[in-house]
Design an enzyme around this catalytic site. Structure first.
Site, PDB file in Angstrom:
ATOM      1  CE  LYS A 177      -3.771  -2.468   2.186  1.00  0.00           C
ATOM      2  NZ  LYS A 177      -4.439  -2.903   3.414  1.00  0.00           N
TER       3      LYS A 177
ATOM      4  CD  GLN B 284      -3.376  -4.351   6.718  1.00  0.00           C
ATOM      5  OE1 GLN B 284      -3.318  -3.382   5.962  1.00  0.00           O
ATOM      6  NE2 GLN B 284      -3.952  -5.491   6.351  1.00  0.00           N
TER       7      GLN B 284
ATOM      8  CG  ASP C 237      -9.821  -0.154   4.961  1.00  0.00           C
ATOM      9  OD1 ASP C 237      -9.494  -0.443   3.789  1.00  0.00           O
ATOM     10  OD2 ASP C 237      -9.105  -0.339   5.953  1.00  0.00           O
TER      11      ASP C 237
END
Ligand code: NDP
Length: 310
Positions: free
Chosen positions: A52, A96, A119
């Site tokens: 990422k 994460q 997200d």
């Protein structure tokens, strides 16, 4: 002959389209900023985060990595997220997953400001998704919708079967397919006659995390099959069964000690599907591309708010 749905190609196109938008933001004020919070030392998570951060660098997005220790308390992590919520140079916050067991993941995800939730996991954005209102969409399912669009695969009126009902993949995937006017069935570990239900799917999305579980018996001839699964297997006998005529994949196992396999049997999928996503190179690349897209969208929204308040 079945069509291979090439996720790398679609990813490249998404990133190419984002490039000028990132440049425009950088010229107008500052580049978009993405904060990535990685708790502890999980190797898999470290690889995801590294990819990422690399994608951000290639696109000109400023990434900020925060790596608190594995023994962090929920309150401490909440304070970190709150700090990021306040920072004007951060447009997106990604925590994460999975978080260590002592951390209350739900509280942490709830603490991310909805407008920085790249997200799409915040309950407010889940509500926006279900209601069909604007807002960030979870990256993996929205990437799959983009893939279907780019390959001009018709969705409206089709019977879609999604296997898996996680908040991250299965549920949002089903909602996005529903919004695109598919007739959607969601399956899970308690579904009766799973092969029979899967065979109804003109579009079949597999997201269970079970290596090569969906074999020929689960696939309708001519179906479009999207394999979300990413399973690392190390067992030689299992690999030899799954990759029965792919010596190069077996060589990967010998070389690296593990090989990646999806949730659908690759050879059966190739034989029965009209189009399918390979593993690797199918869904995986799209997830990061959509994360970049969500970050750029958040930065543009923040820029608009700034302009309005001036
Ligand atoms: P979860 O473990 O959160 O969810 C798995 C789902 O599959 C559950 O709903 C579970 O049912 C269902 N399931 C498990 N076993 C069976 C079975 N035998 N029959 C029917 N249903 C079953 O996984 P995720 O959704 O997070 O991920 C799914 C897969 O996708 C994983 O391999 C993951 O690595 C991969 N993934 C890939 C991404 C990418 O970018 N390519 C991104 C995210 C995930 P129940 O609810 O009843 O337990």
């Amino acid at each position: 002959m079945s069509i291979i749905l090439d996720g790398n190609r679609v990813r490249d196109r998404i990133l190419r389209d984002l490039g000028p938008r990132v440049a425009a933001l950088a010229a107008a004020s500052r580049p978009p900023g993405l904060a990535v919070v990685l708790v502890g030392n999980d190797t898999g998570s470290q690889i995801y985060v590294r990819n990422k951060v690399k994608a951000c660098a290639e696109l000109g997005i400023a990434s900020h990595s925060l790596t608190p220790p594995a023994n962090i308390a929920t309150e401490e992590l909440l304070a970190i997220v709150e700090g990021l919520n306040q920072r004007p140079d951060i447009d997106g916050i990604l925590v994460q997953l999975p978080l260590p067991p002592q951390v209350d993941s739900r509280r942490v995800l709830l603490a991310v400001a909805p407008q920085k939730d790249v997200d799409g996991f915040h309950p407010m954005n889940v509500g926006n998704l279900v209601a069909g209102r604007p807002g960030p969409r979870p990256c993996t399912p929205s990437g799959i919708m983009e893939l279907l669009k780019q390959y001009q695969i018709p969705v409206a009126g089709k019977r879609a079967v999604v296997v898996g009902r996680s908040d991250i993949v299965g549920k949002p995937m089903a909602v996005l397919l529903l919004h695109a006017n598919a007739t959607v069935t969601i399956c899970h570990s308690r579904t009766a006659d799973l092969p029979g239900v899967c065979r109804e799917g003109e579009i079949l999305v597999a997201a269970m995390g079970r290596p090569a579980m969906l074999t020929a018996d689960y696939i309708r001839p001519g179906a479009v099959v999207v394999d979300v699964g990413m399973n690392r297997i190390t067992d030689r006998a299992e690999a030899a069964r799954i990759f029965r005529n792919s010596p190069e994949r077996l060589a990967t196992l010998e070389r690296k000690g593990s090989v990646l396999v999806g949730d659908v049997d690759p050879l059966d999928m190739q034989a029965k599907a009209s189009a399918y996503t390979p593993v690797p190179g199918g869904v995986g690349p799209l997830t990061i591309a959509m994360l970049m897209a969500n970050t750029v969208n958040a930065a543009e929204a923040a820029c608009r708010i700034m302009e309005e308040s001036c």
